[in-house]
Motif scaffolding. Structure first.
Motif, PDB file in Angstrom:
ATOM      1  N   LEU A 287       0.687  -1.099  -0.030  1.00 61.31           N
ATOM      2  CA  LEU A 287       0.011  -0.140   0.087  1.00 61.31           C
ATOM      3  C   LEU A 287       0.689   1.212  -0.004  1.00 61.31           C
TER       4      LEU A 287
ATOM      5  N   THR B 107      -1.863   5.651   2.767  1.00 59.38           N
ATOM      6  CA  THR B 107      -2.924   4.670   2.999  1.00 59.38           C
ATOM      7  C   THR B 107      -2.513   3.970   4.074  1.00 59.38           C
ATOM      8  N   GLU B 108      -1.372   3.314   4.430  1.00 56.10           N
ATOM      9  CA  GLU B 108      -0.996   2.694   5.323  1.00 56.10           C
ATOM     10  C   GLU B 108      -1.081   3.246   6.614  1.00 56.10           C
TER      11      GLU B 108
ATOM     12  N   ASP C  73      -9.071  -1.356  -3.708  1.00 56.23           N
ATOM     13  CA  ASP C  73      -9.381  -0.954  -2.332  1.00 56.23           C
ATOM     14  C   ASP C  73      -8.983  -1.704  -1.334  1.00 56.23           C
TER      15      ASP C  73
ATOM     16  N   ALA D 102      -9.305  10.590   3.239  1.00 55.15           N
ATOM     17  CA  ALA D 102      -8.635   9.908   2.202  1.00 55.15           C
ATOM     18  C   ALA D 102      -9.477   9.326   1.217  1.00 55.15           C
TER      19      ALA D 102
ATOM     20  N   TYR E  66      -7.009   3.140  -2.987  1.00 56.79           N
ATOM     21  CA  TYR E  66      -5.297   3.402  -3.267  1.00 56.79           C
ATOM     22  C   TYR E  66      -5.128   3.251  -4.370  1.00 56.79           C
TER      23      TYR E  66
END
Length: 371
Positions: free
Chosen positions: A276, A280-281, A314, A349, A371
């Motif tokens: 990722l 995002t992580e 996703d 996000a 993502y």
């Protein structure tokens, strides 16, 4: 001819000034596109951003015909087209006339509204050096192709936009690095000062409890020790949130470490390969942190389960406990258990947070992020 060249130079200067003044991406691109269309024979335009996974996003547009703007620009956002395909294949070396446009053809064929005489467009890649960001497309009613001078002007504007995009991305990257450094500094200060003081108070209270002879005094010291231990746990959790210790080893290991620090046993289940983007992580880590805090504070259990499913577009994270749960009421805000904070992070996000809970039947939190 000289007059036309002079007007182009003035236009490029005005666009450069606008690009240098703006600090936010979308207003910058929207303003530059509007000024470019106002100063040329081009009448409509739109900008695609294309990420490293080749997914495109409509970021700005101006003066679209109603057929293209219909349904939140549905025809522009769906499906494929020649310009994006050529971009992905590395074939767009300069501003180019696109002979056919599948998106425009679909808009015309749908007959949902007026296409305004737009049947073809020109396209150029937005880039800075070798780094590419997306596409600038422009069109004029009842025009199949544009002459070399018009394409050269389009290319010059695209170069300016690409440089400005790079500047904003670098600025945001520097801001994020500065924020991380400030978080690390604050975490160190909290650890070296407040954390140590709380630890000292805990030891002092324990000693006072052992030395006290009167039961009431002994109970008071034990209560102080208990409260200070709780505050120490809260402080350690805060330090973890400021500086995610263990996240460098991956999302799963980071969350396992955080759960262990809270005194929780976390069982993990992963489906798909977790590769990722760092942003995002970290967003998933922050939201799951809040969820684990809720388990410790409100669930009344020491166990939780974590499920992560990764798809090509996703990532779905589910945090589940078998604790006391709570009564769901859409008319009541629940700030005490951090739901609002989790929703805000997910929304930033472009994701979502949902939850299912019943009294004495536990809670399930579902986090979905693109993502």
């Amino acid at each position: 001819m000289l007059s036309n060249e002079h007007s182009n130079i003035v236009l490029l200067k005005e666009i450069a000034e606008l690009l240098n003044e703006e600090t936010e991406m979308i207003p910058m691109l929207q303003g530059a596109l509007r000024k470019f269309l106002t100063g040329t024979k081009f009448e409509t335009g739109w900008i695609f951003f294309i990420d490293t996974k080749e997914k495109h996003q409509l970021l700005a547009y101006e003066n679209l015909p109603t057929a293209l703007e219909y349904g939140s620009c549905h025809q522009l956002q769906k499906g494929g087209c020649w310009c994006v395909s050529k971009y992905r294949n590395g074939e767009l070396k300069k501003a180019t006339n696109i002979i056919e446009c599948q998106r425009i053809e679909s808009a015309i064929d749908s007959k949902v509204d007026d296409y305004g005489g737009i049947t073809h467009h020109a396209t150029v890649a937005l880039q800075s050096g070798q780094e590419r960001f997306g596409l600038l497309n422009v069109a004029t009613p009842y025009t199949v192709g544009f002459i070399d001078d018009e394409l050269a002007l389009l290319e010059s504007v695209a170069f300016q936009m690409g440089s400005a995009i790079k500047r904003i991305l670098l600025t945001k990257q520097e801001q994020e690095m500065a924020l991380v450094q400030e978080r690390n500094r604050l975490a160190r200060d909290l650890h070296d000062s407040v954390n140590q003081l709380l630890f000292s108070v805990t030891l002092t209270a324990r000693g006072g409890s052992e030395l006290a002879e009167q039961p009431q005094v002994k109970a008071t010291f034990r209560e102080i020790q208990h409260l200070t231990q709780e505050a120490l746990t809260e402080m350690r959790a805060l330090i973890w949130q400021l500086r995610p210790k263990g996240l460098e080893s991956g999302l799963i290991e980071g969350l396992k470490g955080y759960a262990e620090m809270l005194g929780l046993s976390l069982t993990t289940n992963v489906s798909g390969v977790i590769i990722l983007p760092s942003r995002t992580e970290e967003t998933l880590f922050r939201i799951a942190q809040e969820g684990l805090n809720n388990v410790r504070k409100h669930a009344g259990v020491q166990e939780a389960e974590l499920f992560i499913t990764v798809t090509p577009s996703d990532v779905l994270l589910v945090l589940k406990d078998e604790g006391g749960g709570f009564q769901m009421d859409s008319n009541v805000r629940l700030p005490s258990i951090g739901i609002q904070s989790m929703q805000d992070r997910a929304r930033a996000a472009r994701g979502s947070v949902d939850w299912v809970s019943e009294m004495e039947k536990g809670t399930e939190i579902l986090i979905r992020l693109p993502y």
